[in-house]
Design an enzyme around this catalytic site. Structure first.
Site, PDB file in Angstrom:
ATOM      1  N   ILE A   1      38.025 -78.707  46.256  1.00 38.76           N
ATOM      2  CA  ILE A   1      39.307 -79.012  46.885  1.00 38.76           C
ATOM      3  C   ILE A   1      39.543 -80.505  46.767  1.00 38.76           C
ATOM      4  CG2 ILE A   1      40.575 -78.938  49.085  1.00 38.76           C
ATOM      5  CD1 ILE A   1      39.716 -76.220  49.164  1.00 38.76           C
ATOM      6  N   LEU A   2      40.763 -80.887  46.446  1.00 44.34           N
ATOM      7  CA  LEU A   2      41.080 -82.304  46.262  1.00 44.34           C
ATOM      8  C   LEU A   2      41.669 -82.889  47.539  1.00 44.34           C
ATOM      9  CD1 LEU A   2      42.824 -81.831  42.818  1.00 44.34           C
ATOM     10  CD2 LEU A   2      40.571 -82.840  43.179  1.00 44.34           C
TER      11      LEU A   2
ATOM     12  N   LEU B   1      46.891 -75.504  48.261  1.00 45.76           N
ATOM     13  CA  LEU B   1      45.884 -74.935  47.352  1.00 45.76           C
ATOM     14  C   LEU B   1      46.499 -73.856  46.461  1.00 45.76           C
ATOM     15  CD1 LEU B   1      42.812 -74.797  46.546  1.00 45.76           C
ATOM     16  CD2 LEU B   1      42.674 -72.882  48.156  1.00 45.76           C
ATOM     17  N   ASP B   2      46.412 -74.058  45.162  1.00 42.22           N
ATOM     18  CA  ASP B   2      46.979 -73.134  44.162  1.00 42.22           C
ATOM     19  C   ASP B   2      48.461 -72.860  44.433  1.00 42.22           C
ATOM     20  OD1 ASP B   2      44.432 -72.884  42.984  1.00 42.22           O
ATOM     21  OD2 ASP B   2      43.888 -71.281  44.355  1.00 42.22           O
TER      22      ASP B   2
ATOM     23  N   GLN C   1      41.030 -64.832  30.131  1.00 41.28           N
ATOM     24  CA  GLN C   1      40.629 -66.112  29.521  1.00 41.28           C
ATOM     25  C   GLN C   1      41.216 -66.291  28.127  1.00 41.28           C
ATOM     26  OE1 GLN C   1      36.654 -67.679  30.054  1.00 41.28           O
ATOM     27  NE2 GLN C   1      37.617 -68.559  31.854  1.00 41.28           N
TER      28      GLN C   1
ATOM     29  N   ASN D   1      46.625 -77.676  36.806  1.00 43.44           N
ATOM     30  CA  ASN D   1      45.527 -76.740  37.075  1.00 43.44           C
ATOM     31  C   ASN D   1      45.857 -75.405  36.424  1.00 43.44           C
ATOM     32  OD1 ASN D   1      43.100 -75.784  38.259  1.00 43.44           O
ATOM     33  ND2 ASN D   1      44.277 -74.800  39.878  1.00 43.44           N
TER      34      ASN D   1
ATOM     35  N   HIS E   1      45.048 -71.344  37.118  1.00 40.71           N
ATOM     36  CA  HIS E   1      44.521 -70.451  38.152  1.00 40.71           C
ATOM     37  C   HIS E   1      44.617 -69.006  37.648  1.00 40.71           C
ATOM     38  CE1 HIS E   1      43.433 -69.013  42.098  1.00 40.71           C
ATOM     39  NE2 HIS E   1      44.383 -68.110  41.965  1.00 40.71           N
TER      40      HIS E   1
ATOM     41  N   SER F   1      48.056 -68.476  35.573  1.00 47.01           N
ATOM     42  CA  SER F   1      49.177 -69.406  35.791  1.00 47.01           C
ATOM     43  C   SER F   1      48.726 -70.846  35.587  1.00 47.01           C
ATOM     44  CB  SER F   1      49.691 -69.293  37.233  1.00 47.01           C
ATOM     45  OG  SER F   1      49.963 -67.968  37.600  1.00 47.01           O
TER      46      SER F   1
END
Ligand code: GRF
Length: 212
Positions: free
Chosen positions: A92-93, A144-145, A171, A107, A109, A136
């Site tokens: 977590i940032l 978060l996300d 992936q 990011n 996700h 995404s």
């Protein structure tokens, strides 16, 4: 030439896709450095193999998340990044970090956001009997996300799929869409404004551009 810094915690297959896209000039930028918060992350090997400086910064050396992020921010800034890419970075940032890199922090996700923020997204899709799942790419904000989605790719979920099957399918899509979004941001085609993602001057819908 523009600069990219990539943050990882693990395998680094998305990092590899971005390394390859830079080599193939699909992304017109240089990956100046890779940082991992895990010493054993295989992505560090991928970076070294590609001749990219690979750094490890572990949280145990710092008294707080803020102190860790402050140091990381300084080390990243030394590379003057135009874009900072989170590629399987499992931390977590802090708000200060997010604010410092706002608009150039991406990011990926593994879900069709806003569905399934957080962990174990593939398991949740299977448990809920979803027939469709995906991934995404989004701008990072304090939620978060939850930052503006830029691009999503969907995959089918088949009866009898295991978590590994779904992970592999997702992936494959990630390795196509993440380099593409990084190239848009590098080329200045993509911006974050008014809590939305804009591509070529057009505000993207809440679920981003669909990758077909
Ligand atoms: C990806 O599936 C990504 O969506 C999630 O973490 C995974 C990282 O995989 N954030 P890798 O390290 O890039 O192989």
């Amino acid at each position: 030439m523009k600069n990219i810094v990539v943050l990882i915690s693990g395998n680094g297959s998305n990092l590899q896709a971005i390394i390859d896209a830079c080599k193939q000039k699909k992304i017109n930028a240089t990956i100046r450095a890779v940082f991992s918060n895990k010493a054993e992350a295989f992505g560090l090997e991928r970076a070294r193999e590609a001749g990219i400086p690979a750094h490890v910064l572990t949280a145990d050396l710092f008294a707080s998340r803020e102190a860790f992020d402050r140091e990381l921010m300084q080390e990243i800034d030394a590379y003057a990044p135009d874009v900072v890419v989170l590629a399987g970075y499992m931390r977590i940032l802090s708000p200060a970090f997010v604010e410092h890199f706002a608009g150039r922090l991406l990011n990926i996700h593994p879900s069709l956001l806003p569905k399934y923020p957080g962990l174990h997204t593939h398991r949740q899709a299977l448990e809920n009997g979803d027939t469709e799942h995906g991934t995404s790419v989004h701008f990072v904000t304090d939620e978060l996300d939850g930052g503006p989605v830029i691009l999503q790719a969907k995959v089918p979920v088949f009866a009898g799929d295991t978590e590994d099957d779904v992970t592999a399918r997702v992936q494959t899509q990630e390795h196509a869409i993440y380099p593409l979004v990084v190239s848009w941001l590098i080329e200045g085609r993509l911006v974050m404004r008014d809590n939305s993602a804009w591509l070529d001057g057009v505000r993207l819908p809440p679920q981003g551009h669909a990758y077909e």
